[in-house]
Design a protein around this motif. Sequence first.
Motif, PDB file in Angstrom:
ATOM      1  N   SER A  70      24.924  57.064  58.099  1.00 23.46           N
ATOM      2  CA  SER A  70      24.686  56.230  59.259  1.00 23.46           C
ATOM      3  C   SER A  70      24.497  54.788  58.810  1.00 23.46           C
ATOM      4  O   SER A  70      23.902  54.521  57.771  1.00 23.46           O
ATOM      5  CB  SER A  70      23.442  56.716  60.005  1.00 23.46           C
ATOM      6  N   ARG A 129      26.473  53.529  63.982  1.00 18.90           N
ATOM      7  CA  ARG A 129      27.249  54.758  64.161  1.00 18.90           C
ATOM      8  C   ARG A 129      26.818  55.798  63.132  1.00 18.90           C
ATOM      9  O   ARG A 129      26.489  55.485  61.994  1.00 18.90           O
ATOM     10  CB  ARG A 129      28.747  54.500  64.057  1.00 18.90           C
ATOM     11  N   PHE A 142      30.820  61.552  66.776  1.00 13.75           N
ATOM     12  CA  PHE A 142      29.878  60.553  66.281  1.00 13.75           C
ATOM     13  C   PHE A 142      28.863  60.200  67.350  1.00 13.75           C
ATOM     14  O   PHE A 142      29.035  60.458  68.539  1.00 13.75           O
ATOM     15  CB  PHE A 142      30.585  59.289  65.759  1.00 13.75           C
ATOM     16  N   GLY A 163      26.836  56.747  68.688  1.00  9.79           N
ATOM     17  CA  GLY A 163      26.906  55.293  68.621  1.00  9.79           C
ATOM     18  C   GLY A 163      25.815  54.660  69.476  1.00  9.79           C
ATOM     19  O   GLY A 163      25.513  55.147  70.563  1.00  9.79           O
TER      20      GLY A 163
END
Length: 331
Positions: free
Chosen positions: A30, A43, A53, A55
Amino acid sequence: MREGLDRVVDALRLAAAGLDQLFERKGIKSHMMPNPDGHPWIRVMHPMHEMRFIGITPNRGDGPIYLKLRVFLYEQYKDEFDRLLLGKFFSFEGVALLRNPAYPGASWLRYLEDEGRPVVGYETTINVSSWPDETFNARIHSLCEEFCLFAKAVVTGGAEYDALPDTRPSNPAPAWLRDEAALEELQANSDLSESEILALVKIRIGQSNYRQQLIRRWGGCSVTGCKLTEFLIASHIHAWGKCESADERWDPDNGLLLTPSLDKLFDRGLIGFDDSGYVVIHPNLARGQMHHFGVDQNIRLRRDVLNMHLGIMKYLKLHRQVNGLEPISVA
């Protein structure tokens, strides 16, 4: 960088470290990164087999700063996604936050098509403008961590999901907020031409909460009264791309429901409406062709709705000014 955003950037940089450690599957770490235009976001890539993912990013534009928290799942995991959109709400500091579908940006969508694994998205937002400096970084860190744990619990299901609080939002978000988050990415997408952006914006508006507000207000076409709303187009009076703020973009006074032919003429500035609602016809619209579009000198916006919502006149005037439909004053 607009006022207030710099402290968000610093807080996100601190919060990004170690979020991937909350998941059993270890992928790309990350981190906080800028978009090509410099806009910051966190992200967390491929943290779970089901999850593409997570975000976290601040909104663009002026006005209050809110964080958008998103998770994208692979489309095949429908049951898990349904729990995100239909199950328990994400709660932070005891407050349940509204949830909405999220959409991939156009450039990423093309990449996903090449990848061959479509995704579906979930989003929630929180206004952080009023958070005091002395607790700001810690609260941002907690927000990001709790969102990751929430997404993990929902996708995994079981005991962790059952332990989540089953709360509901007490106050609805502003109407424009529920649509703006999906659309503002299009405006900032450097891979698209202006005409492509506006075309995609039109599609998104046609699927949005904004359209539902216009249907409730007008009950049918703003001119003809046609009730077949599935065939009507939610059309901005003052064009979306020319609005100066999100409030203008999502003001129901700035919208009409029109049949496709009337929408096309109105969108191109070939017709407008005066303050009384009567049609104003541009000289470039050939008189012999008007009837093919259902246009004559007597058509008008529905008087009953116009009289109840006088704020529409502000946007009708802007539309006339932009498209050269205002009468020329003689000195």
